[in-house]
Design an enzyme around this catalytic site. Structure first.
Site, PDB file in Angstrom:
ATOM      1  N   ARG A  53       7.900 -29.400   5.158  1.00 46.61           N
ATOM      2  CA  ARG A  53       8.334 -28.118   5.810  1.00 46.61           C
ATOM      3  C   ARG A  53       9.710 -28.097   6.108  1.00 46.61           C
ATOM      4  O   ARG A  53      10.452 -28.873   5.549  1.00 46.61           O
ATOM      5  CB  ARG A  53       7.477 -27.915   7.322  1.00 46.61           C
ATOM      6  CG  ARG A  53       7.134 -29.084   7.982  1.00 46.61           C
ATOM      7  CD  ARG A  53       8.367 -29.628   8.536  1.00 46.61           C
ATOM      8  NE  ARG A  53       9.250 -29.162   9.195  1.00 46.61           N
ATOM      9  CZ  ARG A  53      10.504 -29.533   9.379  1.00 46.61           C
ATOM     10  NH1 ARG A  53      10.862 -30.524   9.101  1.00 46.61           N
ATOM     11  NH2 ARG A  53      11.222 -28.553  10.085  1.00 46.61           N
ATOM     12  N   GLY A  54      10.033 -26.846   6.450  1.00 43.02           N
ATOM     13  CA  GLY A  54      11.547 -26.765   6.561  1.00 43.02           C
ATOM     14  C   GLY A  54      11.950 -25.689   5.193  1.00 43.02           C
ATOM     15  O   GLY A  54      11.555 -26.240   4.133  1.00 43.02           O
ATOM     16  N   ARG A  90       3.437 -19.828   2.088  1.00 42.91           N
ATOM     17  CA  ARG A  90       3.882 -19.336   3.311  1.00 42.91           C
ATOM     18  C   ARG A  90       5.162 -18.243   3.147  1.00 42.91           C
ATOM     19  O   ARG A  90       5.862 -18.282   2.180  1.00 42.91           O
ATOM     20  CB  ARG A  90       4.664 -20.527   3.828  1.00 42.91           C
ATOM     21  CG  ARG A  90       3.888 -21.684   4.258  1.00 42.91           C
ATOM     22  CD  ARG A  90       4.739 -22.850   4.930  1.00 42.91           C
ATOM     23  NE  ARG A  90       5.154 -22.289   6.339  1.00 42.91           N
ATOM     24  CZ  ARG A  90       5.751 -23.091   7.277  1.00 42.91           C
ATOM     25  NH1 ARG A  90       6.286 -24.373   6.853  1.00 42.91           N
ATOM     26  NH2 ARG A  90       5.891 -22.692   8.653  1.00 42.91           N
ATOM     27  N   GLN A 203       7.562 -29.856  16.052  1.00 36.77           N
ATOM     28  CA  GLN A 203       8.522 -30.446  15.152  1.00 36.77           C
ATOM     29  C   GLN A 203       9.927 -31.166  15.793  1.00 36.77           C
ATOM     30  O   GLN A 203      10.391 -32.199  15.492  1.00 36.77           O
ATOM     31  CB  GLN A 203       9.325 -29.211  14.246  1.00 36.77           C
ATOM     32  CG  GLN A 203       8.088 -28.654  13.284  1.00 36.77           C
ATOM     33  CD  GLN A 203       7.647 -27.431  13.738  1.00 36.77           C
ATOM     34  OE1 GLN A 203       7.273 -27.272  14.954  1.00 36.77           O
ATOM     35  NE2 GLN A 203       7.316 -26.568  12.773  1.00 36.77           N
ATOM     36  N   ASP A 244      15.284 -19.906   8.681  1.00 38.43           N
ATOM     37  CA  ASP A 244      14.377 -19.668   7.436  1.00 38.43           C
ATOM     38  C   ASP A 244      14.596 -18.722   6.525  1.00 38.43           C
ATOM     39  O   ASP A 244      14.312 -18.643   5.330  1.00 38.43           O
ATOM     40  CB  ASP A 244      13.118 -19.804   7.836  1.00 38.43           C
ATOM     41  CG  ASP A 244      12.372 -20.931   8.679  1.00 38.43           C
ATOM     42  OD1 ASP A 244      12.656 -21.285   9.724  1.00 38.43           O
ATOM     43  OD2 ASP A 244      11.729 -21.972   7.903  1.00 38.43           O
ATOM     44  N   ASN A 254      14.282 -17.648  12.548  1.00 39.57           N
ATOM     45  CA  ASN A 254      13.803 -19.204  12.933  1.00 39.57           C
ATOM     46  C   ASN A 254      12.550 -19.424  13.626  1.00 39.57           C
ATOM     47  O   ASN A 254      11.899 -18.454  13.865  1.00 39.57           O
ATOM     48  CB  ASN A 254      15.393 -19.686  13.577  1.00 39.57           C
ATOM     49  CG  ASN A 254      14.955 -21.356  13.488  1.00 39.57           C
ATOM     50  OD1 ASN A 254      14.944 -21.791  12.113  1.00 39.57           O
ATOM     51  ND2 ASN A 254      15.524 -21.951  14.326  1.00 39.57           N
ATOM     52  N   LYS A 255      12.485 -20.844  13.931  1.00 39.85           N
ATOM     53  CA  LYS A 255      11.132 -21.240  14.560  1.00 39.85           C
ATOM     54  C   LYS A 255      11.087 -20.319  15.908  1.00 39.85           C
ATOM     55  O   LYS A 255      11.886 -20.259  16.539  1.00 39.85           O
ATOM     56  CB  LYS A 255      11.299 -22.788  14.955  1.00 39.85           C
ATOM     57  CG  LYS A 255       9.993 -23.239  15.513  1.00 39.85           C
ATOM     58  CD  LYS A 255       8.666 -23.104  14.798  1.00 39.85           C
ATOM     59  CE  LYS A 255       8.745 -23.169  13.236  1.00 39.85           C
ATOM     60  NZ  LYS A 255       7.585 -22.780  12.589  1.00 39.85           N
TER      61      LYS A 255
HETATM   62  C1  LIG Z   1      16.553 -26.105   7.835  1.00 37.40           C
HETATM   63  S1  LIG Z   1      15.331 -25.023   7.634  1.00 37.40           S
HETATM   64  C2  LIG Z   1      14.462 -25.722   9.080  1.00 37.40           C
HETATM   65  C3  LIG Z   1      13.568 -24.570   9.850  1.00 37.40           C
HETATM   66  O1  LIG Z   1      12.296 -24.723   9.141  1.00 37.40           O
HETATM   67  C4  LIG Z   1      11.282 -24.798  10.290  1.00 37.40           C
HETATM   68  O2  LIG Z   1      10.153 -24.184  10.232  1.00 37.40           O
HETATM   69  P1  LIG Z   1       8.793 -25.019   9.755  1.00 37.40           P
HETATM   70  O3  LIG Z   1       9.054 -26.423  10.298  1.00 37.40           O
HETATM   71  O4  LIG Z   1       7.578 -24.021  10.029  1.00 37.40           O
HETATM   72  O5  LIG Z   1       8.889 -24.995   8.338  1.00 37.40           O
HETATM   73  C5  LIG Z   1      12.127 -24.227  11.455  1.00 37.40           C
HETATM   74  O6  LIG Z   1      12.241 -22.770  11.610  1.00 37.40           O
HETATM   75  C6  LIG Z   1      13.523 -24.670  11.313  1.00 37.40           C
HETATM   76  O7  LIG Z   1      14.590 -24.239  11.952  1.00 37.40           O
END
Ligand SMILES: CSC[C@H]1O[C@H](OP(=O)(O)O)[C@H](O)[C@@H]1O
Length: 367
Positions: A53-54, A90, A203, A244, A254-255
């Site tokens: 993820r990320g 996603r 996370q 994101d 973002n998250k």
């Molecule tokens: C460097 S992008 C990281 C970004 O991605 C995460 O979302 P997820 O764990 O659901 O993929 C989160 O928004 C992070 O800031």
């Protein structure tokens, strides 16, 4: 980054030369598991179920998914089909679409017999480029930390708050929000990181804490709702998060929970920075709140928590009454007006269309 005595990336080509190995992040911090993925469906599952993820890492994983498909069937139909299947995994991180477009646009003009080898080369290029972009983000972000450190008493740490995980686990290596922190550590600048646990997938608690502990970065885990209080009491010198998808006008997706941190930061005069490589900028979108699709994930992610039992078993337990439904929007959008600066690989941009175009003039629309 180093894990124990070995250096790892989050994803890499297996020694068979065509399948992909990746860290299955669902089991961290309790177990370090590496999975070998050999099919497009396996790549789709890894993205959709957040083995990886990320935003940047999602893009690189999809790029390798295209390469796996081209090895099976290099036809135009297969190229379109794999684009659709992986794009559907996603909806929010723009790096997924960016990487799939990069792959398709570069492969389409090639003869079918050249596509598989070219796809693996391009996926590797995108992965290597991510590492370099993150190192550049680190260098630019380090300057901010240096300036804050210069105002502190000798030995007093720069207190940084971060939300979710925008570390090396969210990318191929180094991370975005964490890159300046790692460089500050290398320069012996005293830092301390408040890590938001980041409900519901945690996370921060599971991944950022593991990263910080693994690299000896002084850190403290806090519940998501504590950040405002710490800022009110002068305990946070800066906030740095990942993203994101950032719009052409500087709105930052973002998250979930990032927007609330930005409001608290603005109310308390705490600088709020966003670290991002340019593939995370969606130049086609101007109003983040109205236009960015926010992923709604399973209610089970809210209703259950993962952890390790006393006898060492990693499992999940339900925390809600059986009759209680849960909502789970996975992201929110912080308006550009709340963002102090966008730390990109080309420097720090004001969170605005002009600010971004100063660093990326090639993106200016034809007059
Ligand atoms: C460097 S992008 C990281 C970004 O991605 C995460 O979302 P997820 O764990 O659901 O993929 C989160 O928004 C992070 O800031």
């Amino acid at each position: 980054m180093k894990v124990g005595t070995r250096h790892y990336r989050t994803i890499w080509l297996n020694e068979d030369g065509w399948s992909v190995d990746l860290i299955d992040q669902r089991w961290l911090p309790h177990e370090f598991r590496i999975e070998n993925v050999r099919t497009v469906e396996g790549i789709a599952t890894a993205i959709r179920d957040m083995w990886v993820r990320g935003a940047p890492l999602i893009g690189v994983t999809a790029a390798y998914g295209v390469a796996i498909r081209m090895r099976e069937d290099p036809s135009d139909a297969a190229l379109d089909d794999v684009w659709e299947r992986l794009h559907a995994t996603r909806p929010t991180a723009i790096n997924l679409r960016w990487a799939l477009d990069e792959m398709r646009n570069r492969l389409r003009p090639l003869p079918e017999k050249e596509r598989a080898a070219a796809a693996y080369r391009l996926a590797a290029e995108i992965a290597d480029e991510d590492v370099e972009l993150n190192r550049a983000i680190g260098r630019h972000g380090l300057e901010i930390i240096r300036q804050i450190a210069a105002r502190k008493k000798p030995g007093e740490p720069v207190n940084i708050l971060t939300h979710c995980n925008a570390g090396w686990l969210a990318t191929v290596d180094y991370g975005t929000a964490t890159a300046p922190i790692y460089l500050a550590m290398e320069e012996n600048i005293p830092v301390h990181v408040y890590v938001d646990e980041t409900r519901p997938r945690n996370q921060g608690a599971h991944l950022t804490s593991w990263e910080m502990a693994g690299h000896g970065v002084p850190h403290t885990l806090i519940v998501d709702n504590a950040g405002g209080h710490l800022m009110q009491h002068g305990m946070v010198d800066m906030v740095i998060v990942g993203t994101d998808r950032t719009t052409a006008t500087g709105d930052v997706c973002n998250k979930i929970g990032t927007y609330l941190k930005a409001l608290a930061a603005r109310d308390n005069g705490v600088p709020f920075y966003v670290a991002l490589p340019s593939p995370t900028i969606d130049w086609t979108v101007r109003d983040g709140v109205k236009e960015i699709p926010i992923e709604e994930r399973s209610a089970d992610e809210v209703s259950y928590v993962w952890g390790r039992t006393a006898d060492g078993k990693v499992t999940q337990v339900r925390i809600l009454p059986d009759a209680t439904p849960a909502a789970n929007p996975a992201f929110d959008v912080t308006p550009a007006r709340l963002v102090t600066g966008l730390i990109t690989e080309r420097g720090i941009a004001e969170a605005s269309e002009d600010g971004l175009l100063k660093l990326f003039p090639e993106r200016a629309k034809a007059a």
